[in-house]
Design an enzyme around this catalytic site. Structure first.
Site, PDB file in Angstrom:
ATOM      1  N   ASP A  78      11.096   6.963   5.449  1.00 35.97           N
ATOM      2  CA  ASP A  78      10.217   5.911   5.976  1.00 35.97           C
ATOM      3  C   ASP A  78      10.773   5.303   7.261  1.00 35.97           C
ATOM      4  O   ASP A  78      10.058   5.129   8.249  1.00 35.97           O
ATOM      5  CB  ASP A  78      10.033   4.803   4.928  1.00 35.97           C
ATOM      6  CG  ASP A  78       9.525   5.348   3.612  1.00 35.97           C
ATOM      7  OD1 ASP A  78       9.107   6.522   3.579  1.00 35.97           O
ATOM      8  OD2 ASP A  78       9.563   4.608   2.611  1.00 35.97           O
ATOM      9  N   SER A  95       0.811  -1.212   0.000  1.00 37.13           N
ATOM     10  CA  SER A  95       0.000   0.000   0.000  1.00 37.13           C
ATOM     11  C   SER A  95       0.849   1.270   0.000  1.00 37.13           C
ATOM     12  O   SER A  95       0.344   2.373  -0.100  1.00 37.13           O
ATOM     13  CB  SER A  95      -0.911   0.019   1.228  1.00 37.13           C
ATOM     14  OG  SER A  95      -0.116  -0.058   2.397  1.00 37.13           O
ATOM     15  N   SER A 124       5.475  -0.875   4.851  1.00 32.87           N
ATOM     16  CA  SER A 124       5.564  -2.140   5.572  1.00 32.87           C
ATOM     17  C   SER A 124       7.025  -2.594   5.624  1.00 32.87           C
ATOM     18  O   SER A 124       7.464  -3.135   6.643  1.00 32.87           O
ATOM     19  CB  SER A 124       4.670  -3.203   4.949  1.00 32.87           C
ATOM     20  OG  SER A 124       4.921  -3.305   3.578  1.00 32.87           O
TER      21      SER A 124
HETATM   22  C1  GLA Z   1       9.488   6.045  -0.777  1.00 33.13           C
HETATM   23  C2  GLA Z   1      10.921   6.067  -0.229  1.00 33.13           C
HETATM   24  C3  GLA Z   1      11.157   7.322   0.605  1.00 33.13           C
HETATM   25  C4  GLA Z   1      10.748   8.577  -0.146  1.00 33.13           C
HETATM   26  C5  GLA Z   1       9.345   8.423  -0.752  1.00 33.13           C
HETATM   27  C6  GLA Z   1       8.989   9.579  -1.639  1.00 33.13           C
HETATM   28  O1  GLA Z   1       8.577   5.924   0.276  1.00 33.13           O
HETATM   29  O2  GLA Z   1      11.156   4.938   0.557  1.00 33.13           O
HETATM   30  O3  GLA Z   1      12.498   7.385   1.002  1.00 33.13           O
HETATM   31  O4  GLA Z   1      11.681   8.920  -1.124  1.00 33.13           O
HETATM   32  O5  GLA Z   1       9.228   7.231  -1.506  1.00 33.13           O
HETATM   33  O6  GLA Z   1       8.866  10.744  -0.910  1.00 33.13           O
END
Ligand code: GLA
Length: 391
Positions: A178, A129, A133
């Site tokens: 993330d 999603s 995760s």
């Molecule tokens: C993914 C990557 C992040 C970031 C986003 C876009 O989630 O894991 O590091 O670059 O895309 O903002």
């Protein structure tokens, strides 16, 4: 499922798989949703994510030998047995490349493990999603190792280790957002993170009669398969070109005026648009957090919408599914803001919706999506949770 039910599931699963559940410990690490600041985290820019109350859980126990054994209760045939002497990525290892990558990344930092562990996991983030995760599994693994082996690492270290493993073991060149959001999350707060130096501040998200609604396109995406790494390279190339005319280390250092004054140094039109997104989105994120602090949620919402437009028109990472969701949302009274969140090419949108408009939002966006795309999207009203913890 409640947390109590998840706990029971893990304890039973552990006993079934590994003989008994004597002496096991239970851990959790959250997924994340990013409110604004997309594709800025590998451009030394700002992001504004928050951790969710959903994430990945684990039951673990140390072993006396060098085996590391894994099973996920989310899908059949997930059991993988390996060893501390086999820390190399492989197709056969499948999903366990994530936890193995984290063990490997600790070892790269000079933290060696003498003995292995057994690990049962269960996640309640919808798979694919784009709510991180995999980052939650990385942070969970790091947090579990820290506690099981009494390691001296901070939660920021866990984020850095998680990203390092994803970049160098799992082949996705992602930024730090993330893992940082998962490791550093704080209940009811978003994290205003400057990815150029990892300085950050928490900003309370107090929504007056409104909620954060995440809408899943249910289009499966995988960053390594997608054009994520290509976007990152385009930005790096644009940076190199700009460095011939300005003294900068990342696109995030540029103001809009500086970018406009020097953008011709970027020779390719498409690459110029990509760099434009990175610069404008970073400035938008700074503005958005300022607006939020001043209690101007309307302005925050408008900036969310502009973020989506930029990701659609300049950065090219949305696609018809995400555009359908966001564009329909913008038409609905009571929707404060709506945009794609995460890497893009599928995954979810994040919207701030007034309580009284939520039903209408679900009905109208759901209907439009089904008509245009041919299958259903899914809605989740999410809450902002804290970082990793032992249960
Ligand atoms: C993914 C990557 C992040 C970031 C986003 C876009 O989630 O894991 O590091 O670059 O895309 O903002």
């Amino acid at each position: 499922m409640t947390e109590k039910e998840i706990k029971d599931l893990l304890i039973e699963g552990f006993a079934r798989e590994f003989g008994d559940s004597e002496g096991i410990r239970l851990f959790f690490a959250p997924g994340r949703v990013n409110l604004i600041g997309e594709h800025t985290d590998y451009n030394a820019g700002h992001v504004f994510p928050c951790a969710l109350t959903i994430g990945t859980y684990a039951a673990v126990r140390r072993r006396d030998d060098r085996q590391i054994r894994f099973i996920s209760l989310n899908f059949e045939g997930s059991r993988r047995d390996s060893s501390l002497d086999d820390l190399t990525p492989s197709n056969e290892a499948g999903w366990t490349n994530y936890p193995k990558g984290v063990v490997w990344a600790f070892e790269k930092r000079g933290i060696k493990f003498e003995t292995g562990f057994d690990m049962v996991i269960y996640g309640n983030i919808p798979n694919g999603s784009g709510l991180s995760s995999s980052a939650s599994l990385e942070v969970l693994t790091g947090f579990m190792l820290k506690n099981l082996y009494n390691l001296e690492v901070t939660n920021t270290d866990l984020a850095v280790i998680g990203q390092y493993s994803e970049n160098n073991f799992n082949g996705c060149n992602c930024g730090i957002m993330d893992q940082f959001a998962s490791a550093m999350g704080k209940e009811n707060n978003a994290i205003f993170l400057d990815t150029s130096d990892l300085s950050f501040e928490y900003a309370p998200i107090v929504l007056d009669k409104a909620k954060i609604v995440v809408t899943n396109t249910n289009k499966k995406h995988k960053l390594t398969d997608s054009q994520y790494n290509a976007r990152r390279s385009a930005c790096e190339q644009a940076l190199t070109e700009l460095q011939t005319v300005c003294d900068i280390k990342g696109l995030g250092e540029l103001s809009i005026e500086e970018f406009e004054a020097h953008k011709d140094a970027i020779k390719d039109e498409d690459r110029r648009r990509k760099a434009k997104h990175a610069v404008y989105e970073n400035q938008r994120t700074i503005k958005a957090v300022k607006a939020l602090k001043e209690g101007n949620l309307e302005e925050f919402g408008k900036l969310m919408n502009q973020s989506h437009v930029s990701l659609r028109d300049d950065y090219d990472v949305t696609g018809i599914e995400l555009d359908t969701l966001a564009e329909k949302a913008w038409e609905i009274d009571g929707v404060i803001g709506s945009r794609m969140t995460g890497g893009g090419f599928g995954g979810c949108t994040v919207s701030i919706v007034k309580d009284e408009a939520i039903e209408k939002f679900k009905e109208e966006v759901g209907k439009e999506y089904r008509n245009k795309i041919g299958y259903d999207c899914t809605f989740y009203t999410v809450s902002i949770g804290s970082g990793p913890r032992e249960l």
